[in-house]
Design a protein around this motif. Structure first.
Motif, PDB file in Angstrom:
ATOM      1  N   GLN A 177      91.734  78.497  18.171  1.00  0.00           N
ATOM      2  CA  GLN A 177      90.461  78.905  17.591  1.00  0.00           C
ATOM      3  C   GLN A 177      89.446  79.389  18.616  1.00  0.00           C
ATOM      4  N   ASN A 178      89.928  79.876  19.757  1.00  0.00           N
ATOM      5  CA  ASN A 178      89.066  80.538  20.722  1.00  0.00           C
ATOM      6  C   ASN A 178      89.211  82.036  20.528  1.00  0.00           C
ATOM      7  N   LEU A 179      88.470  82.807  21.275  1.00  0.00           N
ATOM      8  CA  LEU A 179      88.513  84.260  21.127  1.00  0.00           C
ATOM      9  C   LEU A 179      88.826  84.915  22.463  1.00  0.00           C
ATOM     10  N   TYR A 180      89.522  86.032  22.398  1.00  0.00           N
ATOM     11  CA  TYR A 180      89.801  86.848  23.577  1.00  0.00           C
ATOM     12  C   TYR A 180      89.232  88.236  23.354  1.00  0.00           C
ATOM     13  N   ILE A 181      88.468  88.717  24.327  1.00  0.00           N
ATOM     14  CA  ILE A 181      88.063  90.120  24.337  1.00  0.00           C
ATOM     15  C   ILE A 181      89.149  90.829  25.141  1.00  0.00           C
ATOM     16  N   VAL A 182      89.869  91.723  24.494  1.00  0.00           N
ATOM     17  CA  VAL A 182      91.044  92.324  25.122  1.00  0.00           C
ATOM     18  C   VAL A 182      90.749  93.708  25.694  1.00  0.00           C
ATOM     19  N   ASN A 183      91.661  94.142  26.563  1.00  0.00           N
ATOM     20  CA  ASN A 183      91.580  95.464  27.198  1.00  0.00           C
ATOM     21  C   ASN A 183      90.293  95.649  27.991  1.00  0.00           C
ATOM     22  N   VAL A 184      89.964  94.636  28.797  1.00  0.00           N
ATOM     23  CA  VAL A 184      88.791  94.699  29.659  1.00  0.00           C
ATOM     24  C   VAL A 184      89.233  95.253  31.011  1.00  0.00           C
ATOM     25  N   PRO A 185      88.664  96.376  31.457  1.00  0.00           N
ATOM     26  CA  PRO A 185      89.032  96.924  32.767  1.00  0.00           C
ATOM     27  C   PRO A 185      88.658  95.957  33.891  1.00  0.00           C
ATOM     28  N   MET A 227      89.470  88.581  28.814  1.00  0.00           N
ATOM     29  CA  MET A 227      88.339  87.701  28.938  1.00  0.00           C
ATOM     30  C   MET A 227      88.437  86.729  27.768  1.00  0.00           C
ATOM     31  N   SER A 228      88.372  85.442  28.047  1.00  0.00           N
ATOM     32  CA  SER A 228      88.470  84.455  26.972  1.00  0.00           C
ATOM     33  C   SER A 228      87.122  83.794  26.731  1.00  0.00           C
ATOM     34  N   LEU A 229      86.900  83.435  25.492  1.00  0.00           N
ATOM     35  CA  LEU A 229      85.680  82.747  25.089  1.00  0.00           C
ATOM     36  C   LEU A 229      86.075  81.447  24.421  1.00  0.00           C
ATOM     37  N   VAL A 230      85.589  80.343  24.943  1.00  0.00           N
ATOM     38  CA  VAL A 230      85.881  79.042  24.356  1.00  0.00           C
ATOM     39  C   VAL A 230      84.890  78.791  23.232  1.00  0.00           C
ATOM     40  N   VAL A 231      85.417  78.428  22.066  1.00  0.00           N
ATOM     41  CA  VAL A 231      84.586  78.149  20.904  1.00  0.00           C
ATOM     42  C   VAL A 231      84.710  76.657  20.603  1.00  0.00           C
ATOM     43  N   PRO A 232      83.700  75.867  20.963  1.00  0.00           N
ATOM     44  CA  PRO A 232      83.789  74.423  20.734  1.00  0.00           C
ATOM     45  C   PRO A 232      84.067  74.089  19.268  1.00  0.00           C
ATOM     46  N   ALA A 233      85.116  73.323  19.046  1.00  0.00           N
ATOM     47  CA  ALA A 233      85.537  72.891  17.701  1.00  0.00           C
ATOM     48  C   ALA A 233      85.883  74.067  16.791  1.00  0.00           C
ATOM     49  N   GLY A 234      85.987  75.274  17.345  1.00  0.00           N
ATOM     50  CA  GLY A 234      86.354  76.435  16.536  1.00  0.00           C
ATOM     51  C   GLY A 234      85.289  76.853  15.546  1.00  0.00           C
ATOM     52  N   ILE A 235      84.049  76.415  15.765  1.00  0.00           N
ATOM     53  CA  ILE A 235      82.965  76.710  14.820  1.00  0.00           C
ATOM     54  C   ILE A 235      82.011  77.730  15.436  1.00  0.00           C
ATOM     55  N   PHE A 236      81.772  78.831  14.719  1.00  0.00           N
ATOM     56  CA  PHE A 236      80.811  79.825  15.163  1.00  0.00           C
ATOM     57  C   PHE A 236      80.226  80.508  13.948  1.00  0.00           C
ATOM     58  N   THR A 237      79.065  81.102  14.133  1.00  0.00           N
ATOM     59  CA  THR A 237      78.337  81.733  13.027  1.00  0.00           C
ATOM     60  C   THR A 237      78.617  83.230  12.982  1.00  0.00           C
ATOM     61  N   GLY A 238      78.151  83.858  11.963  1.00  0.00           N
ATOM     62  CA  GLY A 238      78.249  85.302  11.856  1.00  0.00           C
ATOM     63  C   GLY A 238      77.499  85.993  12.980  1.00  0.00           C
TER      64      GLY A 238
END
Length: 53
Positions: free
Chosen positions: A36-44, A1-12
């Motif tokens: 600079q995006n994120l992937y949640i890995v090992n998703v069934p 599952m991928s998450l797009v992070v606009p401009a690679g900026i995100f908060t804690g």
């Protein structure tokens, strides 16, 4: 599952939410991409919804 992070900026707080989603839907692991995006890995498969494009 991928998450797009606009401009690679995100908060804690954003990262905490990603961690919660990773635990809920995957194995709890998150991987950053070179863009600079994120992937949640090992998703069934049963935790995925396929979107038609």
């Amino acid at each position: 599952m991928s998450l797009v992070v606009p401009a690679g900026i995100f908060t804690g707080t954003d990262l905490e939410r990603v961690a919660e989603l990773a635990k809920r839907y995957g194995s709890g692991e998150v991987s950053p991409s070179t863009y600079q995006n994120l992937y949640i890995v090992n998703v069934p498969k049963e935790n995925l919804t396929v979107r038609e494009t």
